[in-house]
Motif scaffolding. Structure first.
Motif, PDB file in Angstrom:
ATOM      1  N   TYR A  83       3.562 -50.846 -23.082  1.00 15.24           N
ATOM      2  CA  TYR A  83       4.764 -50.081 -23.418  1.00 15.24           C
ATOM      3  C   TYR A  83       5.129 -49.198 -22.241  1.00 15.24           C
ATOM      4  CZ  TYR A  83       3.164 -51.042 -28.188  1.00 15.24           C
ATOM      5  OH  TYR A  83       2.715 -51.648 -29.326  1.00 15.24           O
ATOM      6  N   VAL A  84       6.410 -49.022 -22.043  1.00 17.10           N
ATOM      7  CA  VAL A  84       6.940 -48.006 -21.137  1.00 17.10           C
ATOM      8  C   VAL A  84       7.979 -47.282 -21.959  1.00 17.10           C
ATOM      9  CG1 VAL A  84       8.155 -47.536 -18.980  1.00 17.10           C
ATOM     10  CG2 VAL A  84       6.555 -49.468 -19.106  1.00 17.10           C
ATOM     11  N   ARG A  85       7.816 -45.974 -22.092  1.00 22.01           N
ATOM     12  CA  ARG A  85       8.756 -45.235 -22.930  1.00 22.01           C
ATOM     13  C   ARG A  85       9.032 -43.871 -22.300  1.00 22.01           C
ATOM     14  NH1 ARG A  85       4.982 -43.178 -27.973  1.00 22.01           N
ATOM     15  NH2 ARG A  85       3.876 -41.617 -26.746  1.00 22.01           N
ATOM     16  N   SER A  86      10.136 -43.303 -22.706  1.00 17.19           N
ATOM     17  CA  SER A  86      10.461 -41.943 -22.298  1.00 17.19           C
ATOM     18  C   SER A  86      10.845 -41.168 -23.544  1.00 17.19           C
ATOM     19  CB  SER A  86      11.596 -41.936 -21.278  1.00 17.19           C
ATOM     20  OG  SER A  86      12.744 -42.592 -21.773  1.00 17.19           O
ATOM     21  N   LYS A  87      10.674 -39.845 -23.448  1.00 12.74           N
ATOM     22  CA  LYS A  87      10.961 -39.014 -24.613  1.00 12.74           C
ATOM     23  C   LYS A  87      11.200 -37.584 -24.166  1.00 12.74           C
ATOM     24  CE  LYS A  87       6.065 -38.321 -25.233  1.00 12.74           C
ATOM     25  NZ  LYS A  87       4.873 -38.684 -25.909  1.00 12.74           N
ATOM     26  N   ALA A  88      11.841 -36.838 -25.030  1.00 15.38           N
ATOM     27  CA  ALA A  88      12.027 -35.420 -24.779  1.00 15.38           C
ATOM     28  C   ALA A  88      10.671 -34.731 -24.851  1.00 15.38           C
ATOM     29  CB  ALA A  88      12.980 -34.818 -25.809  1.00 15.38           C
ATOM     30  N   ALA A  89      10.453 -33.818 -23.928  1.00 17.45           N
ATOM     31  CA  ALA A  89       9.236 -33.009 -23.935  1.00 17.45           C
ATOM     32  C   ALA A  89       9.682 -31.550 -24.017  1.00 17.45           C
ATOM     33  CB  ALA A  89       8.409 -33.283 -22.692  1.00 17.45           C
ATOM     34  N   GLY A  90      10.432 -31.273 -25.050  1.00 11.30           N
ATOM     35  CA  GLY A  90      11.050 -29.958 -25.196  1.00 11.30           C
ATOM     36  C   GLY A  90      12.486 -30.006 -24.692  1.00 11.30           C
ATOM     37  N   PRO A  91      13.204 -28.921 -24.783  1.00 12.04           N
ATOM     38  CA  PRO A  91      14.624 -28.929 -24.429  1.00 12.04           C
ATOM     39  C   PRO A  91      14.904 -29.004 -22.931  1.00 12.04           C
ATOM     40  CG  PRO A  91      13.947 -26.731 -25.075  1.00 12.04           C
ATOM     41  CD  PRO A  91      12.785 -27.646 -25.350  1.00 12.04           C
ATOM     42  N   PHE A  92      13.875 -28.838 -22.096  1.00 12.33           N
ATOM     43  CA  PHE A  92      14.109 -28.790 -20.660  1.00 12.33           C
ATOM     44  C   PHE A  92      13.351 -29.832 -19.850  1.00 12.33           C
ATOM     45  CE2 PHE A  92      14.522 -24.456 -22.380  1.00 12.33           C
ATOM     46  CZ  PHE A  92      15.893 -24.303 -22.201  1.00 12.33           C
ATOM     47  N   TRP A  93      12.541 -30.691 -20.520  1.00 14.50           N
ATOM     48  CA  TRP A  93      11.724 -31.672 -19.812  1.00 14.50           C
ATOM     49  C   TRP A  93      11.834 -33.046 -20.457  1.00 14.50           C
ATOM     50  CZ3 TRP A  93       8.580 -30.946 -15.507  1.00 14.50           C
ATOM     51  CH2 TRP A  93       8.504 -29.628 -15.036  1.00 14.50           C
ATOM     52  N   ILE A  94      11.598 -34.074 -19.640  1.00 14.55           N
ATOM     53  CA  ILE A  94      11.480 -35.472 -20.066  1.00 14.55           C
ATOM     54  C   ILE A  94      10.092 -35.949 -19.638  1.00 14.55           C
ATOM     55  CG2 ILE A  94      12.289 -37.847 -19.655  1.00 14.55           C
ATOM     56  CD1 ILE A  94      14.357 -36.344 -21.171  1.00 14.55           C
ATOM     57  N   THR A  95       9.453 -36.771 -20.459  1.00 11.10           N
ATOM     58  CA  THR A  95       8.188 -37.404 -20.095  1.00 11.10           C
ATOM     59  C   THR A  95       8.330 -38.915 -20.229  1.00 11.10           C
ATOM     60  OG1 THR A  95       6.820 -35.527 -20.742  1.00 11.10           O
ATOM     61  CG2 THR A  95       5.747 -37.659 -20.701  1.00 11.10           C
ATOM     62  N   VAL A  96       7.874 -39.620 -19.206  1.00 10.05           N
ATOM     63  CA  VAL A  96       7.820 -41.080 -19.212  1.00 10.05           C
ATOM     64  C   VAL A  96       6.346 -41.466 -19.329  1.00 10.05           C
ATOM     65  CG1 VAL A  96       8.280 -43.188 -17.917  1.00 10.05           C
ATOM     66  CG2 VAL A  96       9.872 -41.265 -17.763  1.00 10.05           C
ATOM     67  N   ASP A  97       6.032 -42.311 -20.302  1.00 11.66           N
ATOM     68  CA  ASP A  97       4.659 -42.770 -20.536  1.00 11.66           C
ATOM     69  C   ASP A  97       4.535 -44.241 -20.148  1.00 11.66           C
ATOM     70  OD1 ASP A  97       3.942 -40.300 -21.769  1.00 11.66           O
ATOM     71  OD2 ASP A  97       4.811 -41.005 -23.655  1.00 11.66           O
ATOM     72  N   LEU A  98       3.527 -44.548 -19.348  1.00 10.69           N
ATOM     73  CA  LEU A  98       3.228 -45.927 -18.966  1.00 10.69           C
ATOM     74  C   LEU A  98       1.911 -46.310 -19.633  1.00 10.69           C
ATOM     75  CD1 LEU A  98       3.836 -45.592 -15.106  1.00 10.69           C
ATOM     76  CD2 LEU A  98       5.527 -45.995 -16.911  1.00 10.69           C
ATOM     77  N   PHE A  99       1.978 -47.145 -20.651  1.00 15.29           N
ATOM     78  CA  PHE A  99       0.795 -47.604 -21.388  1.00 15.29           C
ATOM     79  C   PHE A  99       0.367 -48.959 -20.814  1.00 15.29           C
ATOM     80  CE2 PHE A  99       2.924 -44.773 -24.299  1.00 15.29           C
ATOM     81  CZ  PHE A  99       1.907 -44.119 -24.976  1.00 15.29           C
ATOM     82  N   PHE A 100      -0.704 -48.945 -20.045  1.00 12.37           N
ATOM     83  CA  PHE A 100      -1.182 -50.191 -19.455  1.00 12.37           C
ATOM     84  C   PHE A 100      -1.876 -51.042 -20.508  1.00 12.37           C
ATOM     85  CE2 PHE A 100      -0.386 -47.498 -15.918  1.00 12.37           C
ATOM     86  CZ  PHE A 100       0.043 -48.359 -14.921  1.00 12.37           C
ATOM     87  N   ASP A 101      -2.014 -52.346 -20.225  1.00 11.24           N
ATOM     88  CA  ASP A 101      -2.597 -53.282 -21.185  1.00 11.24           C
ATOM     89  C   ASP A 101      -4.052 -52.996 -21.505  1.00 11.24           C
ATOM     90  OD1 ASP A 101      -0.365 -54.779 -21.831  1.00 11.24           O
ATOM     91  OD2 ASP A 101      -0.620 -56.126 -20.133  1.00 11.24           O
ATOM     92  N   GLY A 102      -4.717 -52.214 -20.701  1.00  9.47           N
ATOM     93  CA  GLY A 102      -6.116 -51.866 -20.947  1.00  9.47           C
ATOM     94  C   GLY A 102      -6.696 -51.167 -19.736  1.00  9.47           C
ATOM     95  N   PRO A 103      -7.964 -50.779 -19.826  1.00  6.49           N
ATOM     96  CA  PRO A 103      -8.604 -50.056 -18.726  1.00  6.49           C
ATOM     97  C   PRO A 103      -8.609 -50.821 -17.400  1.00  6.49           C
ATOM     98  CG  PRO A 103      -9.999 -50.039 -20.680  1.00  6.49           C
ATOM     99  CD  PRO A 103      -8.846 -50.932 -20.976  1.00  6.49           C
ATOM    100  N   GLU A 104      -8.797 -52.141 -17.474  1.00  5.28           N
ATOM    101  CA  GLU A 104      -8.824 -52.940 -16.249  1.00  5.28           C
ATOM    102  C   GLU A 104      -7.466 -52.916 -15.554  1.00  5.28           C
ATOM    103  OE1 GLU A 104      -9.556 -54.354 -19.318  1.00  5.28           O
ATOM    104  OE2 GLU A 104     -11.724 -54.066 -19.190  1.00  5.28           O
ATOM    105  N   SER A 105      -6.412 -53.068 -16.318  1.00  8.51           N
ATOM    106  CA  SER A 105      -5.060 -53.040 -15.762  1.00  8.51           C
ATOM    107  C   SER A 105      -4.729 -51.655 -15.214  1.00  8.51           C
ATOM    108  CB  SER A 105      -4.050 -53.446 -16.840  1.00  8.51           C
ATOM    109  OG  SER A 105      -2.746 -53.449 -16.313  1.00  8.51           O
TER     110      SER A 105
END
Length: 101
Positions: A10-32
């Motif tokens: 998954y690659v997603r972005s979301k509000a991290a409060g009214p002044f910040w954005i966070t993008v999360d990169l979920f890799f397929d596993g520890p090896e990746s």
């Protein structure tokens, strides 16, 4: 050369409060995660360039236990403001999907 979208579950972005954005990169596993976490396309400078941000405003957080890398940065406009165009920050990840790793 694989793209970010090819190695992340998954690659997603979301509000991290009214002044910040966070993008999360979920890799397929520890090896990746281990194989790609230090790639040039995943540096603060590279992400900042892709998102048209100043590198000093971008924070990079690794969470190896979850095989996740997070990038957080200030919003251009406050959440809910008259000039703000993505209230929940849910579309901010799109320019990152085709990063070469």
């Amino acid at each position: 050369m694989p793209k970010l979208n090819d190695v992340c579950r998954y690659v997603r972005s979301k509000a991290a409060g009214p002044f910040w954005i966070t993008v999360d990169l979920f890799f397929d596993g520890p090896e990746s995660f281990d194989a790609h976490k230090d790639k040039a396309g995943l540096t603060v400078d590279s992400i900042a360039k892709r998102l048209h941000l100043r590198p000093e405003t971008v924070k990079r957080i690794e969470v190896p236990e979850l095989a996740v890398i997070k990038f957080s940065y200030p919003r251009t406009h406050a959440q809910g403001g008259v000039f703000e165009r993505d209230m929940h920050g849910g579309q901010q990840f799109a320019p990152l999907l085709d990063i070469d790793l």
